[in-house]
Design an enzyme around this catalytic site. Sequence first.
Site, PDB file in Angstrom:
ATOM      1  N   GLU A 171      39.822  19.241  48.124  1.00 45.02           N
ATOM      2  CA  GLU A 171      39.637  19.949  46.089  1.00 45.02           C
ATOM      3  C   GLU A 171      37.841  19.135  46.067  1.00 45.02           C
ATOM      4  OE1 GLU A 171      42.526  18.337  43.030  1.00 45.02           O
ATOM      5  OE2 GLU A 171      43.869  19.437  44.756  1.00 45.02           O
ATOM      6  N   GLU A 366      49.168  20.689  49.454  1.00 41.50           N
ATOM      7  CA  GLU A 366      49.836  19.390  47.584  1.00 41.50           C
ATOM      8  C   GLU A 366      50.484  20.856  46.929  1.00 41.50           C
ATOM      9  OE1 GLU A 366      47.351  17.052  46.016  1.00 41.50           O
ATOM     10  OE2 GLU A 366      46.604  17.153  48.028  1.00 41.50           O
TER      11      GLU A 366
HETATM   12  C1  BGC Z   1      44.696  15.176  44.297  1.00 41.75           C
HETATM   13  C2  BGC Z   1      46.061  14.083  44.644  1.00 41.75           C
HETATM   14  C3  BGC Z   1      46.080  14.000  43.572  1.00 41.75           C
HETATM   15  C4  BGC Z   1      47.179  14.334  42.950  1.00 41.75           C
HETATM   16  C5  BGC Z   1      47.945  14.865  41.942  1.00 41.75           C
HETATM   17  C6  BGC Z   1      45.592  16.517  43.536  1.00 41.75           C
HETATM   18  O1  BGC Z   1      43.798  16.822  42.915  1.00 41.75           O
HETATM   19  O2  BGC Z   1      44.091  15.419  45.441  1.00 41.75           O
HETATM   20  O3  BGC Z   1      45.087  13.040  45.515  1.00 41.75           O
HETATM   21  O4  BGC Z   1      46.719  12.369  43.035  1.00 41.75           O
HETATM   22  O5  BGC Z   1      46.675  16.157  42.774  1.00 41.75           O
HETATM   23  O6  BGC Z   1      47.249  14.121  40.819  1.00 41.75           O
END
Ligand code: BGC
Length: 462
Positions: A171, A366
């Site tokens: 990110e 993610e």
């Molecule tokens: C990040 C994670 C974070 C997640 C939830 C993403 O921006 O890569 O490290 O914990 O979002 O907030």
Amino acid sequence: MYQLQYFQFPKDFIFGTADADLQVIGEEHTLKNENSLPTMWNHFAQSSPEVYKNQTPMSGIDRYHLWKEDIALMKELGLRHYRTSISMARIMDKNRKPNMKAIDWYKTFFEELRKNEIAIYATIYHWELPQFLSEKGGWKNRDTAQYVADHSLIAHKYLGDYIEEYFILNEPVQSTFYSYHIGEQAPGERDLKGALAAVHHTLLAQGLTFRALKSADKNVKLSTVFNPSVTYAASSSQDDIKSAQYAFGYHTGMFTDPTYLGKYPDYMLELFEGKMPQIQSGDMETIKIDHGLHSFGVNFYRGKITRYNPISDVRFEEVRYPQGVKNGMGRPVYIPPTYPEGLYDILCELYYRYHEHGMKQIYITENGASWPDTLNEKGEVDDEFRIFYLREHLKQVEKAILKGVPVKGFFQWTFMDNFNWSAGYRPESVYGLVHVDFETMKRTPKKSFYWYKDLLESHRLP
Ligand code: BGC
């Protein structure tokens, strides 16, 4: 859609989970036992008003000691693919020499994962910048890029045997614009010019790392993780439509265009006139990776709606409608009237834009939901919202696959509740399949754990 009810994910579709070293490890343990370098995040969290109760990554969830227990839970989940990061604050000292104590810890951890047939996807930089580098300007300083490339070589030399695939960045919009322009993330600065320098140097780090690792080992699988934002205009006015384009450029185009096309988007360069850092000759060639990337990682949590703001230095502002579905932190996850569809839209948009320029396969690296989970009288966590959120987003992944977008994997964020940056350990900000009591460190699988376990087994949405 009719077919979605019967959709079977391909056998080789990767279902995994993701986390990041600094969010789980417990920095106090690595400082003490490994002499690791204090991180920028630890420093920032102690004093910044942006950080919930000034909670720091010091305790994390004590993965440092509880790794074996955690791997046993991964095994119970049926996990075969696990994304985590190798922290540069741990494995490399100030003089860019390997820190063998940290490397040994990773070796033991990775060996146990291997024994349990869990493949490792390693992020090279998930925001674990040492504080001493932040004091030299952090990402505003061009030298930081080389530090990351050097760190990747140490990671590969000592731990490469265990790694299935690398993700160079995580990110970058967060670690650049949100850290140096909006000030929400460490080091909490608010200066567009500084942020643009950070953007350029982060992309340079990606290019240098790519080249360093490829020359060390031409067979290595190198990928990267961005969080491209799907943006819609708040109205059909030309100005609002333009604002959505700027928001896309800010969150996405400023990173994807240089990576795949070797240049910054013209409309963003126009907007940032006089503020861009000096781009040295050869930089854009180093930054352009295009066909070299094995996979492109998409982190997706929500979509955005923007309207034009003539006073803002980026010309857009986000509009948040009160009627949207919100996550535990009060952030809209669905743009009204629906919107996990945003994931489908962004997957198609990215693939159509870049597949002729080297974007091959895509992973969702993610996706997940935060929710203030509590243990009920039976000691269980009934996190229906998380299951609902994951199911709706996975349907959009199915749709994208049926549309011909080569999505090959999905990593749920995150395996266990953990330190969530500016949100600290705030109860509403946890994303885990496994509940962690931050006082006692007791782990309890939630309902979503068993739901995901089913999915992992059947490759079909339960
Ligand atoms: C990040 C994670 C974070 C997640 C939830 C993403 O921006 O890569 O490290 O914990 O979002 O907030």
